[in-house]
Design an enzyme around this catalytic site. Sequence first.
Site, PDB file in Angstrom:
ATOM      1  N   ASN A 331      35.968  32.583  44.322  1.00 25.89           N
ATOM      2  CA  ASN A 331      37.065  32.597  43.346  1.00 25.89           C
ATOM      3  C   ASN A 331      38.425  32.526  44.042  1.00 25.89           C
ATOM      4  OD1 ASN A 331      37.768  32.526  40.686  1.00 25.89           O
ATOM      5  ND2 ASN A 331      37.505  34.693  40.287  1.00 25.89           N
ATOM      6  N   HIS A 364      39.558  41.509  34.947  1.00 24.60           N
ATOM      7  CA  HIS A 364      38.212  41.133  34.512  1.00 24.60           C
ATOM      8  C   HIS A 364      37.813  41.837  33.215  1.00 24.60           C
ATOM      9  CE1 HIS A 364      37.622  39.400  38.567  1.00 24.60           C
ATOM     10  NE2 HIS A 364      36.678  38.696  37.989  1.00 24.60           N
TER      11      HIS A 364
END
Length: 489
Positions: A331, A364
């Site tokens: 990521n 998240h």
Amino acid sequence: MSIDDVIYVICLLGCIGAGSYVKKIADEGQRKLVSTGLGVLVVVIVSGLHSLHCFVSLALGTAAVLLVHPSKGHLVTFAVMFGYLVFFRIFDFYFGIPGHTNMIQMILTLKVSGIAFEKTAAWKRLQAHDEQKKNDQRDVHQESPIEITDYDVELQSLSAAEILHYSFNYIGVLTGPYYRYRTYRDYFEMPFKTYAPTVEATLEKLKYAVFYCALYLATNYMWPLDYALSDEFFNDRSFVYRLLYVWPTFFTFRARIYTGLTLSECVCTMAGFGAYPDESDPNNGEGPRKRYQHLKRDADKHTYNFTTIVNTRVLEVERCWTFREGMKHWNVCVQYWLAVNVYKLFPSKKYRTGATLLCSAYWHGFRPGHYFCIMGAPFYVSLEDMWDKLVRKSATGTSRRVIDVIFWIFKWFAFSYLGEAFLLSSFGNIWRFYSSVYHIGYISWAAMTALGFYLTSQRKAAERRKKRAAEKAAGGDGIAAAIEKEKAQ
């Protein structure tokens, strides 16, 4: 595969197909409108009425970017966009929001707050440049001149329409990758997209996407995550089976993520988005690190790459030996945003790593699994670093290869063990699973940490004794030499 996943894949494939059409639109203004229109359409298809969250948060964030003074605009926009995530996820808790809407909101949060950070950084450079010009007695040998660009100036006159176009550009609107506003502007102002190998790059990535998808479907069929929540799993399966189950479930998760991210990259490559000449030295998420504007004069003579929009370096993640290396390749576009806007700007160097990881976990979501997983990573990394110095760093030949393999196995156990918490999500599910394997991951890591501290202290003590012995021997030799000299006299 759920109906949400089917809709998600269809939207991504549609965006990939649209790339060849969008790239051919000659008028840049028209291309921008089409790109934004497609992005809004995708958001509405995936989210329905929940897309209102995206529009409301964008309006609030845009107001912060435009109305707050640049000296504080980045902080206010950050607070607005990340603060809205609280309301968004409370709403999700009570009413339920499609998972892909959550991803859209996450990327939108990074984009809007990111453009505010870009604007503030540019404003600071402009202020420093003006201050430098006023100082007529500046010593040119002591202080290099501060360079500013047209981009720095133009950022100060951003419009709401530009922020809207950037935020809802169909390229990256679903799952990213994150890219800077500069990258977005370059797509419409630079000719690189015309000469980049768009079709070849897309076909190459599609091959990998099909492979990852096949792995995901196969492993998800054989080792579904839901089975790890069933009574049969806890009552009828052995301790070893339960412990090893973290490997295939995390592998399934990786295959799913790789599929989505690779398809997202295909959306970029097919449209020629994020293509830069090799000479510009592009970095993931950041874009060119060297001057590149002059390269447009002979754009047809360069070779191009799409490094800017590569979000995960899959082969490096899989093949690297250590957990620390694996994190660096995972990521990476989001990691760039976190590094530039949180890690480097956090006022305390002592706590900035923890603050960055906490920001990542918060971004998240609010489920306990996000914090078990992400906040647990630095503890394993410190353990790994300790043992790397103890046994791996000085090893060579066959011993080094064997140790590398052992580190690789432990790396994937750590990823899988922590990742299981991310997947199980709720505290009850996490605690039930970890209890069923007697918290062996945390206990073994604590034991290895204690042993590592002991061995490190023993090694340092041995080095100190060796140093004292060497100094004593050197001192003895000096005394003996003095005695011999006196005798000679």
